[in-house]
Design a protein around this motif. Structure first.
Motif, PDB file in Angstrom:
ATOM      1  N   LEU A 155       2.418  22.551   2.887  1.00  0.00           N
ATOM      2  CA  LEU A 155       0.964  22.681   3.028  1.00  0.00           C
ATOM      3  C   LEU A 155       0.410  23.595   1.949  1.00  0.00           C
ATOM      4  CD1 LEU A 155       0.857  23.367   6.882  1.00  0.00           C
ATOM      5  CD2 LEU A 155       0.944  21.148   5.717  1.00  0.00           C
ATOM      6  N   HIS A 214      13.532  14.699   2.916  1.00  0.00           N
ATOM      7  CA  HIS A 214      12.086  14.845   2.926  1.00  0.00           C
ATOM      8  C   HIS A 214      11.663  16.169   3.558  1.00  0.00           C
ATOM      9  CE1 HIS A 214      12.343  10.469   2.272  1.00  0.00           C
ATOM     10  NE2 HIS A 214      11.142  10.595   1.731  1.00  0.00           N
ATOM     11  N   VAL A 269       3.749  12.488   5.579  1.00  0.00           N
ATOM     12  CA  VAL A 269       3.568  13.781   6.245  1.00  0.00           C
ATOM     13  C   VAL A 269       3.563  13.561   7.752  1.00  0.00           C
ATOM     14  CG1 VAL A 269       2.003  15.732   6.543  1.00  0.00           C
ATOM     15  CG2 VAL A 269       2.227  14.657   4.293  1.00  0.00           C
ATOM     16  N   ASP A 306       7.775  18.453   4.611  1.00  0.00           N
ATOM     17  CA  ASP A 306       6.327  18.650   4.580  1.00  0.00           C
ATOM     18  C   ASP A 306       6.017  20.022   3.999  1.00  0.00           C
ATOM     19  OD1 ASP A 306       5.897  16.219   6.134  1.00  0.00           O
ATOM     20  OD2 ASP A 306       6.683  17.378   7.826  1.00  0.00           O
ATOM     21  N   GLY A 323       5.614  26.287   3.775  1.00  0.00           N
ATOM     22  CA  GLY A 323       6.634  25.237   3.896  1.00  0.00           C
ATOM     23  C   GLY A 323       7.881  25.811   4.539  1.00  0.00           C
ATOM     24  N   THR A 331       9.339  21.907   6.037  1.00  0.00           N
ATOM     25  CA  THR A 331      10.244  21.233   6.954  1.00  0.00           C
ATOM     26  C   THR A 331      11.324  20.511   6.164  1.00  0.00           C
ATOM     27  OG1 THR A 331       8.872  19.241   6.958  1.00  0.00           O
ATOM     28  CG2 THR A 331       8.384  20.902   8.630  1.00  0.00           C
ATOM     29  N   GLY A 385       5.364  18.181  11.864  1.00  0.00           N
ATOM     30  CA  GLY A 385       5.751  19.123  10.828  1.00  0.00           C
ATOM     31  C   GLY A 385       4.606  20.039  10.442  1.00  0.00           C
ATOM     32  N   VAL A 386       3.408  19.480  10.295  1.00  0.00           N
ATOM     33  CA  VAL A 386       2.239  20.300   9.969  1.00  0.00           C
ATOM     34  C   VAL A 386       1.984  21.318  11.075  1.00  0.00           C
ATOM     35  CG1 VAL A 386      -0.255  20.256   9.562  1.00  0.00           C
ATOM     36  CG2 VAL A 386       1.209  18.484   8.572  1.00  0.00           C
ATOM     37  N   ALA A 443      -1.765  18.444   2.649  1.00  0.00           N
ATOM     38  CA  ALA A 443      -0.447  18.316   3.277  1.00  0.00           C
ATOM     39  C   ALA A 443       0.319  17.261   2.488  1.00  0.00           C
ATOM     40  CB  ALA A 443      -0.578  17.900   4.735  1.00  0.00           C
ATOM     41  N   THR A 444       1.475  17.633   2.008  1.00  0.00           N
ATOM     42  CA  THR A 444       2.239  16.775   1.103  1.00  0.00           C
ATOM     43  C   THR A 444       3.656  16.613   1.633  1.00  0.00           C
ATOM     44  OG1 THR A 444       0.991  17.704  -0.748  1.00  0.00           O
ATOM     45  CG2 THR A 444       2.960  16.453  -1.293  1.00  0.00           C
ATOM     46  N   ALA A 445       4.227  15.452   1.404  1.00  0.00           N
ATOM     47  CA  ALA A 445       5.641  15.224   1.703  1.00  0.00           C
ATOM     48  C   ALA A 445       6.294  14.619   0.468  1.00  0.00           C
ATOM     49  CB  ALA A 445       5.812  14.295   2.891  1.00  0.00           C
TER      50      ALA A 445
END
Length: 392
Positions: free
Chosen positions: A231, A227, A280, A229, A269, A271, A284-285, A307-309
């Protein structure tokens, strides 16, 4: 019961690229995916970074990465201008002296492999990108590392496929299992979630992590979710263009990148974690914004849009599972089946190369250069075969 020439299970960048190249040969192709472009491709930054993505222990993957990078301009031209391909370079930045040394060590390895890496003075770097921080410790440029917008790319590929074959070219359904006509007969198609069977002489499994749950596979695919995170931010008019190059950097040993888009947005990006957390993470953000701002202070003035994971499909050696599956009895390959998954963080970059490899297999021509990526190489018989041929 419907039939076609090729079934592609999976509508991410890899699956759609394979379907598009097969369509261009005159084959009738159906992509099976309940929500094309919504998986890892939806979150990807789209860096075509064969050089800056090169890491230690990935020598075996480097050839495929470079071949795919060279293929990207022609591939993008075939898809059309709407795919968001940009031939802008990548600028690598070091935040402090320790980061500078780490990047210098990586650059030495890259140069040892004949990769084009060009050192820059900080004055030259700031002349090219005026908004980078004035107190950075080092910089170099990678001219051959470009970018594409994966969301525009997947949309363009879906449009191209439906324009060629009609709306049925992308079947918004889930493939539950592969089907065969009998023991030892090979793969004859897929069974859909509603029970229907779609038949074809060739089926390509390209649905990322979803391949683990596909019934009827003759080999276990060792995929794991990684996974991350990522942005997306809007750049205010007064700061445009924020950057003309993709910026990648190290900030106190942590990697971060900023990818400028043509539409006035930027992607930051990414992470990377394997702790099972799917959403998310606030930490990480925070880390992404903090480190991106250390390289480009104006990041603090951007509007956070998203913000997407997403989970990327990793393998034990972080190289793809690509090719035909060897039959258990040693008598060649399982007929009618090609696997193309496990591309980890290189999926967008490797899409043209993966499509070419699969097209060669559809035409009956396996390229021995890529035998190290065979999808059954981690199975006991596959490991024995690889060892016998001096592979991994």
């Amino acid at each position: 019961m419907d039939s076609t020439d090729v079934i592609v299970v999976g509508g991410g960048v890899i699956g759609l690229a394979i379907a598009w190249e097969a369509t261009r040969t005159g084959r009738r192709v159906v992509v099976v995916d309940p929500a094309p472009g919504s998986g890892a491709s939806h979150a990807a930054a789209g860096m075509l970074a064969a050089v800056s993505e090169y890491h230690y222990q990935e020598e075996g993957l480097l050839g495929l990465m470079l071949e795919s990078a060279r293929a990207w301009p022609e591939f993008a031209d075939g898809v059309g201008a709407g795919c968001g391909y940009l031939g802008t370079p990548t600028l690598c930045l070091a935040f402090d002296p320790a980061d500078r040394q780490a990047l210098a060590d990586l650059r030495a390895v890259q140069e040892a492999h004949g990769l084009d890496v060009r050192p820059l003075s900080l004055r030259e770097a700031r002349t090219r990108e005026p908004l980078i921080a004035p107190s950075l410790a080092g910089a170099f440029e990678i001219p051959a590392d470009h970018q594409v917008d994966p969301r525009r790319l997947t949309a363009s590929l879906v449009d191209a496929l439906t324009a060629e074959h009609g709306p049925g070219a992308v079947l918004r359904s889930r493939a539950e299992s592969l089907v065969a006509d009998g023991p030892g007969t090979g793969i004859a198609g897929v069974r859909l979630e509603d029970g229907r069977v779609l038949r074809a002489p060739e089926t390509v499994v390209a649905n990322g992590l979803g391949a683990r749950g596909l019934g009827g596979l003759p080999v276990e695919l060792p995929l794991r979710p990684v996974h991350g995170d990522i942005l997306r931010l809007r750049v205010p008019e007064r700061l445009r263009p924020l950057l003309d190059s993709t910026v990648r950097g190290l900030v106190r040993g942590r990697p971060v990148y900023i990818v400028p888009r043509e539409d006035g947005t930027a992607v930051i990006g990414a992470t990377q974690r394997e702790d099972g957390a799917e959403g998310v993470l606030a930490g990480g953000v925070y880390e992404l914004l903090r480190d991106a701002q250390a390289l480009v202070p104006a990041v603090a003035e951007l509007e956070l849009l998203e913000a997407t994971a997403r989970a990327r499909p990793g393998t034990p050696d972080n190289a793809p599972l690509l090719g035909r599956v060897r039959a258990h009895d040693g008598g060649g390959h399982v007929p009618g089946l090609i696997v193309a998954t496990g591309f980890f963080r290189h999926g967008v970059l490797l899409a043209p190369a993966a499509a070419r490899v699969v097209l060669g297999l559809l035409d009956g021509h396996a390229d021995p250069r890529w035998e190290a990526f065979l999808p059954d190489r981690f199975a006991p018989a596959g490991r024995a075969a690889a060892a016998a041929h001096g592979g991994t």
